[in-house]
Design a protein around this motif. Structure first.
Motif, short mmCIF file in Angstrom:
data_model
loop_
_atom_site.label_atom_id
_atom_site.label_comp_id
_atom_site.label_asym_id
_atom_site.label_seq_id
_atom_site.Cartn_x
_atom_site.Cartn_y
_atom_site.Cartn_z
N GLN A 70 -5.65 -0.41 -10.00
CA GLN A 70 -5.13 0.21 -8.78
C GLN A 70 -5.44 -0.64 -7.56
OE1 GLN A 70 -6.65 4.17 -8.54
NE2 GLN A 70 -5.19 5.01 -10.01
N SER A 71 -6.65 -1.17 -7.51
CA SER A 71 -7.02 -2.00 -6.37
C SER A 71 -6.16 -3.25 -6.31
CB SER A 71 -8.50 -2.38 -6.48
OG SER A 71 -8.87 -3.24 -5.43
N THR A 72 -5.91 -3.82 -7.50
CA THR A 72 -5.05 -5.02 -7.54
C THR A 72 -3.64 -4.68 -7.08
OG1 THR A 72 -6.35 -5.84 -9.41
CG2 THR A 72 -4.20 -6.84 -9.04
N LEU A 73 -3.13 -3.56 -7.58
CA LEU A 73 -1.79 -3.15 -7.16
C LEU A 73 -1.76 -2.83 -5.68
CD1 LEU A 73 -0.83 -0.88 -10.18
CD2 LEU A 73 -0.02 -3.20 -9.71
N PHE A 74 -2.85 -2.24 -5.19
CA PHE A 74 -2.92 -1.92 -3.77
C PHE A 74 -2.87 -3.18 -2.91
CE2 PHE A 74 -5.58 -1.15 0.04
CZ PHE A 74 -4.77 -0.24 0.67
N GLU A 75 -3.59 -4.20 -3.36
CA GLU A 75 -3.55 -5.46 -2.61
C GLU A 75 -2.15 -6.05 -2.62
OE1 GLU A 75 -5.91 -6.77 -0.81
OE2 GLU A 75 -7.36 -5.19 -1.32
N GLN A 76 -1.51 -5.93 -3.80
CA GLN A 76 -0.14 -6.47 -3.88
C GLN A 76 0.83 -5.66 -3.03
OE1 GLN A 76 0.75 -6.38 -8.02
NE2 GLN A 76 -0.60 -8.11 -8.55
N ALA A 77 0.53 -4.37 -2.92
CA ALA A 77 1.45 -3.50 -2.19
C ALA A 77 1.31 -3.59 -0.68
CB ALA A 77 1.24 -2.05 -2.61
N LYS A 78 0.19 -4.14 -0.24
CA LYS A 78 -0.01 -4.21 1.22
C LYS A 78 1.09 -4.99 1.91
CE LYS A 78 -5.02 -3.64 1.56
NZ LYS A 78 -6.32 -4.30 1.90
N THR A 79 1.57 -6.03 1.22
CA THR A 79 2.61 -6.86 1.83
C THR A 79 3.95 -6.14 1.94
OG1 THR A 79 3.10 -7.76 -0.34
CG2 THR A 79 1.51 -8.96 1.00
N GLU A 80 4.12 -5.06 1.13
CA GLU A 80 5.39 -4.35 1.13
C GLU A 80 5.37 -3.08 1.98
OE1 GLU A 80 6.31 -3.48 -2.87
OE2 GLU A 80 6.09 -5.54 -3.60
N ILE A 81 4.18 -2.72 2.49
CA ILE A 81 4.07 -1.44 3.20
C ILE A 81 4.95 -1.42 4.43
CG2 ILE A 81 2.48 -0.03 4.56
CD1 ILE A 81 0.32 -0.71 2.57
N TYR A 82 4.96 -2.53 5.19
CA TYR A 82 5.73 -2.54 6.43
C TYR A 82 7.21 -2.34 6.16
CZ TYR A 82 7.61 -4.05 10.89
OH TYR A 82 8.30 -4.11 12.08
N GLU A 83 7.71 -3.07 5.15
CA GLU A 83 9.13 -2.93 4.82
C GLU A 83 9.44 -1.51 4.33
OE1 GLU A 83 10.04 -5.88 1.98
OE2 GLU A 83 9.66 -7.59 3.34
N ARG A 84 8.51 -0.95 3.52
CA ARG A 84 8.73 0.42 3.04
C ARG A 84 8.73 1.42 4.18
NH1 ARG A 84 5.43 1.30 -2.66
NH2 ARG A 84 6.59 -0.25 -3.88
N LYS A 85 7.84 1.18 5.14
CA LYS A 85 7.81 2.09 6.29
C LYS A 85 9.12 2.05 7.04
CE LYS A 85 2.86 2.39 7.16
NZ LYS A 85 1.76 2.13 8.13
N LEU A 86 9.63 0.82 7.21
CA LEU A 86 10.92 0.72 7.89
C LEU A 86 12.01 1.44 7.10
CD1 LEU A 86 10.89 -3.03 9.07
CD2 LEU A 86 10.48 -0.98 10.45
N ALA A 87 11.98 1.25 5.76
CA ALA A 87 12.98 1.92 4.91
C ALA A 87 12.81 3.43 4.97
CB ALA A 87 12.85 1.42 3.47
N GLU A 88 11.54 3.89 5.01
CA GLU A 88 11.30 5.33 5.09
C GLU A 88 11.80 5.90 6.40
OE1 GLU A 88 7.20 5.91 4.46
OE2 GLU A 88 7.26 5.47 2.30
N LEU A 89 11.59 5.15 7.50
CA LEU A 89 12.10 5.63 8.78
C LEU A 89 13.61 5.75 8.75
CD1 LEU A 89 9.83 3.61 11.26
CD2 LEU A 89 9.76 6.06 10.80
N ALA A 90 14.25 4.72 8.17
CA ALA A 90 15.71 4.77 8.08
C ALA A 90 16.16 5.92 7.18
CB ALA A 90 16.24 3.44 7.53
N LEU A 91 15.40 6.12 6.08
CA LEU A 91 15.75 7.20 5.17
C LEU A 91 15.56 8.56 5.84
CD1 LEU A 91 16.58 8.11 2.34
CD2 LEU A 91 14.17 8.04 1.69
N GLN A 92 14.48 8.70 6.60
CA GLN A 92 14.26 9.96 7.31
C GLN A 92 15.39 10.24 8.29
OE1 GLN A 92 10.42 9.69 9.11
NE2 GLN A 92 9.30 9.86 7.16
#
Length: 1023
Positions: free
Chosen positions: A482-504
Motif C-alpha cells: 500500500q505504501s508503495t502504491l501510495f507513493e506511486q499514486a502521489k503523482t496522479e493525485i493532482y490530475e485525479r483531483k482535476l478530473a474529480e472537479l470536472a466530474l462533480q
C-alpha cells in the motif's frame, strides 16, 4: 461231607432201640406217644416264659427265666431224639444232646444257688400290700395333683392362647416393621450403592472438613485419586495435608476465603493443586457451611472439579484473542495510515508485547542482500541495535534462499540449533539466546524479516506464536505494498483531483438537467393534456346532444378519435421521457387476460383484413383468465408488437401465441397432448374457444404465480443482422421502417423497458425476406375473480333514476373551460353543480354548502388541491364528502401521492364521460337512466368485409393518379380525416371497395394503415 452227616443222624454200626422192644407195636407207640407229648409240653413252657419275659421286662431275674427256657427246650429235644432212635441209632447225637442238657442244667442250678439270697430277700405279700396301699395313696395324691395341674394347665392354656394371639399380633406388626425396615434397608443400600457409584464416577470430588483449625478432612470421595493421585484414606487419616498441596501463590487466597466461611456460609475459588506426579492441576472448589437444627455450625461440605482443561482452553483462547487483536490492530493501522514507518513501529511494539520477549525488530534487505535494522522495540536492560548495518556473509549464503521460499525459523536455543559459527557469533554479539524469524514477502520478492529476540534465556516458540507472526508478516507485506502504491499514486493525485472537479461539475449539471427534465415533463404533461381535456370533454358533451344531425355526430366522433390519437402520441413521448428519467414504474392490478387478448383481436381484425392477412391468436390450455399485473403496459407492448407485425407484413399471416412457460418443453415432447386455442381473425372469435369472460371454474385451485410466454410471429420482410442493434434504440428505425415513413422509433424501446419491468425481456429471431418472431416472458400472480372489475356496457346516460336524493356536486379547477365540461355533463341530469377556482374558495364553499362530492383539480394557484383536500378531510364532517382528484399528469406514480393526501378516487384529464359517471355511481350510489340501443343498419360491416373486386385495395389505389396518392398520404401524416374524406370522394365508382375501406380507416383514425396502403400502391405502380 454228606456221608458224615448221614452217619451222624443214621449210623449203621448200632442197633436201633426198636430192636430192644422187639418191634412190639404197642410198646413202640407207647414210647413214641409219651416222648412226643413230653416234647410238646417242654416246648410250650419256654414259649410261655418267652411271652412272659417279653411282656414283663420289668420283672427281675430275666436271665434265670432264659436259662430255664433253654433247659426245658433241651429236655424236649431229648425226648424227640428218643423217638428218632427207635428207627435210627443216632446215639452219638442223642448223647451230645444229653451232655448239652446236663451242662445247661448244671449252669442253671449254679445260677439258682447264687440267686437264692436275692429270691429270699423279695417282699412278702403283706409287705407288698402295704407298699401297694402306700402307692395307691401316693397315686391318689398324684391324681389330685394331676387334676389341679390340669386345671392350672387349662388356665395356663387359655392365658397362653390369649398371650399367643397378642404375640401373633405383635409378631405381625414386627414382621411388617421388619419388612418395611428391610425394604428401607434395600432402598438405603441401593441409594448408598448409587451414591458410591456416583461418587466414584462423577468428575466432582465430594468432601467434608472440620470448622476452624487446619480444616482437617473428615470425608472425601474415592475419586480424589483420579484428581491428585492420592488415596482418599490418606487425607482422612492425616497422612496428607491438603493445604500443603496448594500452589504457594494460591494459598493466601484460599486461606482468606475459608476465614470468611462463617460469615458468608458459602465460598468458591479456583486454585492450583500439586498432583502426586509433581505437576499442578487447576481445581475449582465450592464449599458450604452446614448447621444443625439450632443453627450451630457443624462442618463444611463441598465439591471439587478438575478444570485444568478449561483453564488451558481459556489460556489458548486468550492467546488467540490477543493474537486476533494484535492482527486486527495492525490491520486497522494499515487501513488508517499510509505512513510505512508508523505502521512498522507500531507492529514491532505490539509483537514484543504479545510475545513478552526482549527485542523485536524488522530487518530490511538492500539490493545486495546486506541489510539494516529498520525499526525495533526493546525491553528495559536490553541492548538496542536500531540503525546497525549488518553484513553477514554466512546469513546471505545459507539462509536467504530459505526465507525467499517463505520458510520460518524458530530457534529455541541458538547453541543447539546447528548454526554456522559466523552466524552464531553474530547472534551472540547481540546477546540473543533464542529467536523467531518470519520472512516478509512481496509476491515472490523477499523484502525483509520480522524477528523476535529472546535475550534472557532459552525460549520455546509455540505454534500459536509462530502463526501470529506469520499473519502479521502478511499484513506488513500489504502495508508495504500500500505504501508503495501510495507513493506511486502521489503523482496522479493532482490530475485525479482535476478530473474529480470536472466530474462533480458534470454531475451537478446532470442533476440540474434531470430536475429540469422532470419539471419539464410534469409541465408538458399538464400543458398538453389540459387543452385536450377541453377538446375531448366538449366533444363528448356535444355528442350527447340529440339535436345534432348524423354528419355533425360523425364530425364529433372524428374529433374524439383525433384527440385520443394525439393523446396516445403524447403519452408515448412522455412515457419514453419517464423511462429515461427513471420514473417509470409498474402499476399492478387484477384483470382478465383472455378479455385483454380478445380486445386486441377485435382491434387489429379490420387492419389485418384490409391487408388480406391471416391474424391468428393461439392461447394454450392452462393460461389463466384472471391474473394480477400491469395490464396497461402489457396492452401497450402487445399493441406495438402486433401493430409492427401487421405493418411490415404484406402477405401471409401474423400469429400471437400465448402459453405458460412450463408448457414449452412439455409441448415440444408431447405436441399432440396440448391442443392450442386458435383464434383466426376473419373466421373465429376469441369467445368461441375461451371461457366466458365473467365466469370461472370454482373447483380449480391454480398455483400462486406463473410465467406466461408471448410470441408474435409474422411472414413479413424480416430484419437484417446489421440492423438488430437498432431495434431497441429510441428514435432509431430499420430500413423497412424508413421506407414506410411511419412511426417515431419509440414503440420497441418502450416495449422492451416495460417487459423488463415486468420481469422479462424481448428476444428477436428474424430471417430477411421470411419474417420475424418477437417473444417475451413475464411473471403474473393469479387473481381472485372477485377482484377483477367487470366493465359494464357503455351506454349513454340520459338522466337520473327516480326517487333519489338531490346530489350537490362541487367542481374545482382554475380553468373555467375544464369546469364547464363537467358542469355541462352533470347539470342536464338533474344534479346541482357549483364551481370554484382554487382550493381556498373550495374550502369556503364546502363549509357553507356541504356538497356530496368534489371534483378537485390538484394544480391550482392560491391553494392547491392537496392542501384543500387535507383541510376538508381533517374536519369530522369532511369524511362524509367524497373527493375525486383531477390531474393532467401522465405519471401513474402520482396516484399514490394523491390518494395519500385523502382523495377517495383519481381521474386523469382528459377523461371519458362514462368514467366520470361510473366513479360517481361507485362513490355516491347514484342510479342512472340509460339510452336504449337502436338497431343500426350495418353498412359499415360491408365496408370492412373482403373486397368484392378481383383487385386488391393497393392495386385499386395504384391506378389512381400519383399526385392523388401523395395527397392522401400527406393527409394521413397530418392526421386530417377531413382531407382524407374529400380525397376519397374523388375515387371512381369502380374502386368503390377501396373507397369504403379507406373511409372505415379514416373513421377509426387508423392513419398508419392509410399511409401503408399508399406506400403499397406506389410500389405496385413501380412494378
Amino acid at each position: 461231607m454228606l456221608e458224615l452227616v448221614k452217619n451222624i443222624f443214621s449210623p449203621t454200626q448200632y442197633m436201633p432201640h426198636g430192636h430192644c422192644y422187639l418191634w412190639q407195636t404197642p410198646l413202640v407207640w407207647l414210647h413214641i406217644t409219651g416222648d412226643f407229648l413230653i416234647g410238646i409240653a417242654y416246648f410250650s413252657i419256654p414259649l410261655m416264659l418267652i411271652y412272659f419275659v417279653l411282656k414283663r421286662r420289668d420283672v427281675p431275674f430275666l436271665g434265670i427265666f432264659t436259662l430255664f427256657g433253654a433247659f426245658i427246650i433241651l429236655c424236649g429235644t431229648g425226648h424227640f431224639l428218643e423217638i428218632w432212635t427207635l428207627w435210627h441209632p443216632a446215639y452219638w447225637l442223642s448223647g451230645l444232646e444229653k451232655a448239652l442238657t446236663a451242662l445247661v442244667s448244671c449252669y442253671t442250678a449254679g445260677q439258682m444257688v447264687t440267686l437264692l439270697p436275692q429270691f429270699l430277700s423279695l417282699r412278702t405279700p403283706q409287705e407288698l400290700e402295704e407298699i401297694n396301699s402306700r402307692l395307691e395313696a401316693e397315686i391318689l395324691v398324684k391324681k389330685q395333683a394331676k387334676l389341679a395341674l390340669r386345671t392350672a394347665y387349662d388356665d395356663l392354656e387359655i392365658k397362653v392362647q390369649e398371650r399367643t394371639s397378642q404375640l401373633i399380633e405383635t409378631n405381625q406388626c414386627l414382621e411388617m416393621e421388619i419388612r418395611e425396615r428391610q425394604q428401607a434397608e434395600l432402598k438405603l443400600r441401593s441409594v448408598t450403592e448409587r451414591l458410591q457409584y456416583l461418587l466414584a464416577t462423577t468428575p466432582a470430588v465430594i468432601f467434608s472438613c472440620q470448622i476452624g483449625g487446619n480444616y482437617d478432612v473428615t470425608f472425601v470421595s474415592e475419586n480424589i485419586f483420579l484428581m491428585v493421585g492420592y488415596e482418599a484414606q490418606e487425607f482422612m487419616n492425616g497422612s496428607i495435608d491438603w493445604y500443603s498441596l496448594i500452589h504457594p501463590e494460591d494459598r493466601e487466597n484460599v486461606t482468606n476465603l475459608f476465614a470468611q466461611i462463617l460469615e458468608k456460609e458459602s465460598i468458591s475459588y479456583e486454585y492450583r493443586e500439586r498432583h502426586k506426579d509433581g505437576s499442578y492441576r487447576w481445581i475449582y472448589d465450592e464449599v458450604k457451611l452446614v448447621k444443625d437444627a439450632a443453627g450451630v455450625p457443624m462442618e463444611c461440605v463441598g465439591y471439587a472439579v478438575d478444570i485444568t482443561a478449561r483453564k488451558q482452553a481459556e489460556i489458548t483462547l486468550q492467546q488467540q484473542l490477543k493474537r486476533e487483536r494484535l492482527v486486527n490492530s495492525i490491520q486497522e493501522r494499515i487501513r488508517s495510515s499510509l505512513n510505512l514507518e508508523e505502521v512498522l513501529t507500531m507492529a514491532v511494539e505490539e509483537v514484543r508485547d504479545f510475545l513478552a520477549t526482549d527485542r523485536t525488530v524488522i530487518y530490511r534487505f538492500n539490493p545486495d542482500w546486506s541489510g539494516f535494522i529498520a525499526v525495533e522495540s526493546v525491553a528495559k536492560n536490553t541492548m538496542p541495535i536500531l540503525g546497525i548495518d549488518i553484513n553477514d556473509n554466512c546469513f546471505r549464503e545459507h539462509y536467504v534462499s530459505v526465507y525467499e521460499q517463505g520458510h520460518i525459523r524458530a530457534i529455541d536455543n541458538i547453541y543447539t540449533a546447528g548454526l554456522s559459527e559466523c552466524h552464531l557469533n553474530l547472534l551472540t554479539q547481540f546477546e540473543i539466546k533464542a529467536n523467531l524469524v518470519v520472512p516478509i514477502l512481496q509476491g515472490e520478492k523477499l523484502w525483509g524479516l520480522l524477528i523476535a529476540h529472546h535475550c534472557r534465556n532459552q525460549r520455546h516458540w509455540n505454534s500459536s506464536e509462530i502463526e501470529s507472526l506469520q499473519q502479521i508478516s502478511v499484513q506488513l507485506a500489504i502495508a508495504i505494498q500500500q505504501s508503495t502504491l501510495f507513493e506511486q499514486a502521489k503523482t496522479e493525485i493532482y490530475e485525479r483531483k482535476l478530473a474529480e472537479l470536472a466530474l462533480q461539475k458534470a454531475v451537478l449539471a446532470a442533476d440540474r438537467a434531470n430536475c429540469a427534465k422532470s419539471e419539464f415533463l410534469s409541465s408538458m404533461s399538464h400543458e398538453l393534456r389540459t387543452p385536450l381535456n377541453a377538446i375531448l370533454g366538449f366533444s363528448q358533451v356535444m355528442v350527447r346532444d340529440s339535436s345534432l344531425n348524423n354528419q355533425n355526430q360523425q364530425h364529433l366522433q372524428i374529433i374524439n378519435r383525433a384527440g385520443e390519437h394525439l393523446l396516445s402520441l403524447i403519452n408515448d413521448i412522455l412515457e419514453m421521457s419517464k423511462i429515461e428519467a427513471g420514473r417509470s414504474q409498474l402499476n399492478e392490478s387484477s384483470f382478465n387476460l383472455i378479455r385483454l387478448l380478445e380486445t386486441l383481436e377485435e382491434m387489429f381484425r379490420l387492419k389485418a383484413k384490409s391487408k388480406k392477412l391471416l391474424l391468428t391468436f393461439e392461447v394454450a390450455e392452462g393460461v389463466p383468465d384472471f391474473v394480477k399485473g400491469d395490464d396497461g403496459k402489457l396492452r401497450q407492448v402487445l399493441i406495438n408488437l402486433i401493430g409492427n407485425a401487421i405493418k411490415f407484413t404484406d402477405t401471409g399471416s401474423v400469429t400471437l401465441r400465448v402459453k405458460n412457460q412450463v408448457e414449452t418443453s412439455f409441448s415440444v415432447q408431447n405436441p399432440e397432448l396440448i391442443p392450442p386455442k386458435t383464434i383466426i381473425a376473419d373466421t373465429v372469435s376469441l369467445k368461441s374457444v375461451s371461457p366466458e369472460f365473467d365466469t370461472v371454474n370454482m373447483n380449480y385451485i391454480p398455483p400462486v404465480s406463473l410465467r406466461v410466454n408471448f410470441e408474435i410471429e409474422d411472414t413479413g420482410a424480416g430484419i437484417g443482422r446489421e440492423e438488430m442493434n437498432k431495434l431497441f434504440q429510441p428514435f432509431e428505425q430499420t430500413k423497412t421502417g424508413y421506407k414506410s415513413q411511419e412511426g417515431t422509433g419509440l414503440g420497441l424501446p418502450i416495449s422492451r423497458n416495460f417487459v423488463r419491468m415486468m420481469g422479462g425481456d424481448i428476444s428477436v429471431k428474424s430471417t430477411l425476406g421470411l419474417g420475424s418472431k418477437f417473444s417475451f416472458d413475464i411473471d403474473f400472480r393469479l387473481a381472485d375473480p372477485s377482484d377483477v372489475k367487470m366493465l359494464k356496457p357503455q351506454k349513454k346516460v340520459i338522466g337520473l333514476a327516480p326517487d333519489q336524493p338531490e346530489y350537490r356536486i362541487l367542481v374545482v379547477d382554475d380553468r373555467p373551460d375544464n369546469c364547464l365540461v363537467i358542469v355541462r355533463l352533470l347539470s342536464p341530469l338533474g344534479l346541482i353543480v357549483r364551481e370554484a377556482r382554487n382550493g381556498q374558495e373550495a374550502v369556503a364553499i364546502w363549509e357553507e354548502w356541504q356538497p356530496h362530492l368534489i371534483w378537485m383539480d390538484m394544480q391550482m394557484p392560491v391553494m392547491n388541491g392537496y392542501e384543500a383536500t387535507r383541510l376538508i378531510k381533517a374536519h369530522p364532517l369532511g369524511k362524509k364528502t367524497m373527493i375525486v382528484a383531477l390531474t393532467a399528469s401522465a405519471f401513474e406514480e402520482e396516484r399514490k401521492t394523491i390518494l395519500g393526501a385523502g382523495c377517495d378516487d383519481f381521474m386523469r384529464k382528459p377523461f371519458e364521460a362514462n368514467i366520470l359517471f361510473s366513479i360517481m355511481e361507485e362513490l355516491l350510489g347514484i342510479s342512472y337512466i340509460y339510452e336504449e340501443p337502436v338497431e343500426e343498419n350495418i353498412e359499415n360491416e360491408t365496408t370492412i368485409s373482403v373486397p368484392t373486386s378481383t383487385l386488391s385495395v393497393e392495386s385499386q389505389l395504384s391506378q389512381m393518379p400519383l399526385d392523388w396518392v401523395q395527397k392522401i398520404s400527406e393527409a394521413a401524416h397530418e392526421c386530417s380525416d377531413d382531407k382524407i374524406v374529400k380525397l376519397i370522394d374523388e375515387i371512381p365508382r369502380e374502386f368503390d371497395s377501396a373507397a369504403k375501406i379507406l373511409t372505415a380507416l379514416a373513421h377509426d383514425f387508423l392513419f398508419d394503415d392509410i399511409i401503408e396502403l399508399a406506400i403499397l400502391a406506389v410500389k405496385d405502380r413501380q412494378c
